[in-house]
Design a protein around this motif. Structure first.
Motif, PDB file in Angstrom:
ATOM      1  N   PRO A 141     -31.631  55.881  34.869  1.00  0.00           N
ATOM      2  CA  PRO A 141     -31.490  56.352  36.260  1.00  0.00           C
ATOM      3  C   PRO A 141     -31.202  57.842  36.361  1.00  0.00           C
ATOM      4  O   PRO A 141     -31.367  58.419  37.442  1.00  0.00           O
ATOM      5  CB  PRO A 141     -30.297  55.530  36.783  1.00  0.00           C
ATOM      6  CG  PRO A 141     -29.501  55.198  35.552  1.00  0.00           C
ATOM      7  CD  PRO A 141     -30.488  55.047  34.441  1.00  0.00           C
ATOM      8  N   LEU A 142     -30.780  58.485  35.271  1.00  0.00           N
ATOM      9  CA  LEU A 142     -30.461  59.909  35.305  1.00  0.00           C
ATOM     10  C   LEU A 142     -31.711  60.741  35.045  1.00  0.00           C
ATOM     11  O   LEU A 142     -32.684  60.251  34.457  1.00  0.00           O
ATOM     12  CB  LEU A 142     -29.396  60.231  34.254  1.00  0.00           C
ATOM     13  CG  LEU A 142     -28.032  59.533  34.423  1.00  0.00           C
ATOM     14  CD1 LEU A 142     -27.114  59.901  33.258  1.00  0.00           C
ATOM     15  CD2 LEU A 142     -27.400  59.900  35.754  1.00  0.00           C
ATOM     16  N   PRO A 143     -31.717  62.001  35.429  1.00  0.00           N
ATOM     17  CA  PRO A 143     -32.861  62.878  35.101  1.00  0.00           C
ATOM     18  C   PRO A 143     -33.025  62.999  33.585  1.00  0.00           C
ATOM     19  O   PRO A 143     -32.051  62.905  32.846  1.00  0.00           O
ATOM     20  CB  PRO A 143     -32.483  64.211  35.747  1.00  0.00           C
ATOM     21  CG  PRO A 143     -31.482  63.877  36.795  1.00  0.00           C
ATOM     22  CD  PRO A 143     -30.729  62.690  36.308  1.00  0.00           C
ATOM     23  N   TRP A 144     -34.229  63.248  33.180  1.00  0.00           N
ATOM     24  CA  TRP A 144     -34.483  63.267  31.735  1.00  0.00           C
ATOM     25  C   TRP A 144     -33.726  64.378  31.027  1.00  0.00           C
ATOM     26  O   TRP A 144     -33.429  64.295  29.843  1.00  0.00           O
ATOM     27  CB  TRP A 144     -35.986  63.411  31.464  1.00  0.00           C
ATOM     28  CG  TRP A 144     -36.548  64.743  31.874  1.00  0.00           C
ATOM     29  CD1 TRP A 144     -37.083  65.063  33.075  1.00  0.00           C
ATOM     30  CD2 TRP A 144     -36.618  65.920  31.058  1.00  0.00           C
ATOM     31  NE1 TRP A 144     -37.502  66.371  33.091  1.00  0.00           N
ATOM     32  CE2 TRP A 144     -37.238  66.921  31.861  1.00  0.00           C
ATOM     33  CE3 TRP A 144     -36.253  66.229  29.765  1.00  0.00           C
ATOM     34  CZ2 TRP A 144     -37.463  68.214  31.382  1.00  0.00           C
ATOM     35  CZ3 TRP A 144     -36.483  67.512  29.296  1.00  0.00           C
ATOM     36  CH2 TRP A 144     -37.074  68.491  30.093  1.00  0.00           C
ATOM     37  N   TYR A 145     -33.409  65.441  31.765  1.00  0.00           N
ATOM     38  CA  TYR A 145     -32.720  66.582  31.165  1.00  0.00           C
ATOM     39  C   TYR A 145     -31.195  66.447  31.249  1.00  0.00           C
ATOM     40  O   TYR A 145     -30.477  67.393  30.947  1.00  0.00           O
ATOM     41  CB  TYR A 145     -33.156  67.868  31.853  1.00  0.00           C
ATOM     42  CG  TYR A 145     -33.028  67.836  33.363  1.00  0.00           C
ATOM     43  CD1 TYR A 145     -31.809  68.122  33.990  1.00  0.00           C
ATOM     44  CD2 TYR A 145     -34.127  67.517  34.141  1.00  0.00           C
ATOM     45  CE1 TYR A 145     -31.695  68.077  35.362  1.00  0.00           C
ATOM     46  CE2 TYR A 145     -34.006  67.475  35.526  1.00  0.00           C
ATOM     47  CZ  TYR A 145     -32.799  67.751  36.124  1.00  0.00           C
ATOM     48  OH  TYR A 145     -32.693  67.702  37.482  1.00  0.00           O
ATOM     49  N   ALA A 146     -30.669  65.309  31.683  1.00  0.00           N
ATOM     50  CA  ALA A 146     -29.215  65.140  31.823  1.00  0.00           C
ATOM     51  C   ALA A 146     -28.536  65.280  30.458  1.00  0.00           C
ATOM     52  O   ALA A 146     -29.065  64.877  29.425  1.00  0.00           O
ATOM     53  CB  ALA A 146     -28.901  63.777  32.437  1.00  0.00           C
TER      54      ALA A 146
END
Length: 409
Positions: A141-146
């Motif tokens: 669910p988080l952005p890929w760059y998290a």
């Protein structure tokens, strides 16, 4: 065997004796850490904050299951790694907010890396790192760059590296311990071998000394008893030879026993070791006992002197061979001694012209019963210790022959 010292020694011993209980304690600690970490929010308004979020029931269940799997991390290494990775992937794709279930996978990966070889470790580690990080980036669910996604890659990589380092250190320590134990065994074996060789050397020297002098004493005492009444002068001469032979035997025995009684390093003997320089003195004792002996020594005028070990071995061989002739070849026997340098070796030959039966019975072979002697065995051992050879046997037409070859290098 090494002994651990320090205040933590009992704890380490308990952990080795109870591995399952140790893993259960570790699993409980990991569960507490995961649960506490699930209440922390790394993206608070003023930085990381604690207590601002609450994990979902599914996340709590996944943390409990992952911690339970860690109890068996050393019994079923790969199965526990697969289970914790699967639970972590389920949390990475469904959890919001995300709970640190991946901590269990990090511990499992460390365990595998510390207990298997390096190629296998890095194949499984790269697969785990790429799989967990890729799914977290693509399906989470988080952005890929998290940063949480990058943290998964970093923590799994560090776990594999740490486990591999621990395995390497354990192998290094085990190798050092094995070398130390092997060196200790080698030292003990070397000490036993040296003790056995020294006992054998002392037994040879005592045999040579006692057999030679006692044989001469026996012969001269018999002569004195035989001529005591008719020729007292000859009896006195024989008794004088008995006295000289017994004095020589006592002196040599005293020197040997004194050497054995020294508690520290033995002192160097003050008298020269017997050698061919004393061959005439040795032969005279047999001549005085009634054994005619011819001697021929040809070592070359310009040649180097014989090495001390070869010189001593040649002297002892001649001494023992002439003693056997005097004891076994009969009262009318004659002996011949020759010492010749042939190339890089010295050849010692002792012949007697006794009767065929006397020569054949020169000395019983060792082990042929209670009367088996050790003279021939001692000569063979002396020659073999220097890399030479010894042959002994009856001569054609009667008598006996002893031939010893002693390398000079």
């Amino acid at each position: 065997m090494t002994t651990e010292l320090g205040p933590f020694a009992p704890t380490r011993h308990w952990m080795r004796v109870h591995p399952l209980a140790t893993d259960a304690v570790l699993a409980f600690g990991a569960l507490v850490s995961m649960v506490v970490g699930s209440f922390a929010d790394p993206h608070g308004p003023h930085g990381p904050a604690f207590g601002t979020r609450t994990p979902e029931p599914l996340s709590l269940l996944l943390m409990v299951l992952a911690a339970a799997a860690l109890v068996f991390r050393r019994r079923h290494v790969r199965a526990v790694l697969a289970a914790t990775v699967a639970l972590s992937l389920l949390e990475l794709t469904t959890g919001e907010p995300r709970a640190p279930v991946a901590m269990a996978a990090v511990i499992s990966l460390y365990t595998l890396a510390s207990r298997t070889d390096r190629p296998t470790t890095w194949r499984i580690a790269l697969l785990t790192m790429a799989g967990m990080t890729g799914i977290a980036m693509l399906a989470g669910p988080l952005p890929w760059y998290a940063q949480e996604n990058i943290g998964i890659f970093a923590w799994t990589g560090m776990a594999a590296a740490a486990g591999d380092a621990v395995r390497s250190r354990r192998a290094f320590v085990d190798a050092i311990r094995e070398r130390a134990e092997r060196a200790e065994r080698t030292r003990e074996e070397e000490a036993r071998r040296r003790v056995a060789e020294e006992r054998l050397r002392i037994a040879r020297d005592l045999h040579d000394v006692v057999a030679h002098h006692i044989a001469l004493v026996n012969v001269q005492a018999g002569v004195a008893a035989h001529v005591m009444d008719r020729r007292p002068d000859q009896a006195k001469e024989a008794l004088a030879h008995v006295r000289d032979a017994s004095r020589s035997a006592l002196n040599e025995l005293r020197a040997t026993v004194g050497l054995l009684r020294q508690s520290g390093d033995p002192e160097a003997p003050t008298e020269p070791a017997p050698g061919l320089a004393r061959l005439d003195e040795l032969v005279d004792t047999f001549r005085n006992a009634g054994l005619p002996v011819k001697v021929m020594v040809e070592l070359g005028r310009d040649a180097d002197p014989l090495p001390a070990a070869v010189d001593l071995a040649a002297y002892r061989v001649i001494q023992e061979a002439l003693t056997n002739v005097r004891k076994h070849a009969g009262p009318q026997a004659c002996a011949e001694v020759s010492v010749v340098r042939v190339g890089d070796s010295a050849e010692v030959t002792v012949l007697d012209d006794g009767g065929a039966d006397a020569g054949a019975a020169a000395e019983p072979a060792p082990g042929d019963g209670p009367g088996g002697g050790h003279g021939l065995l001692g000569m063979r051992e002396r020659a073999g210790a220097l890399g030479g050879s010894c042959s002994a046997g009856p001569r054609f037409g009667g008598g006996y022959r002893v031939h010893v070859t002693l390398p000079l290098t």
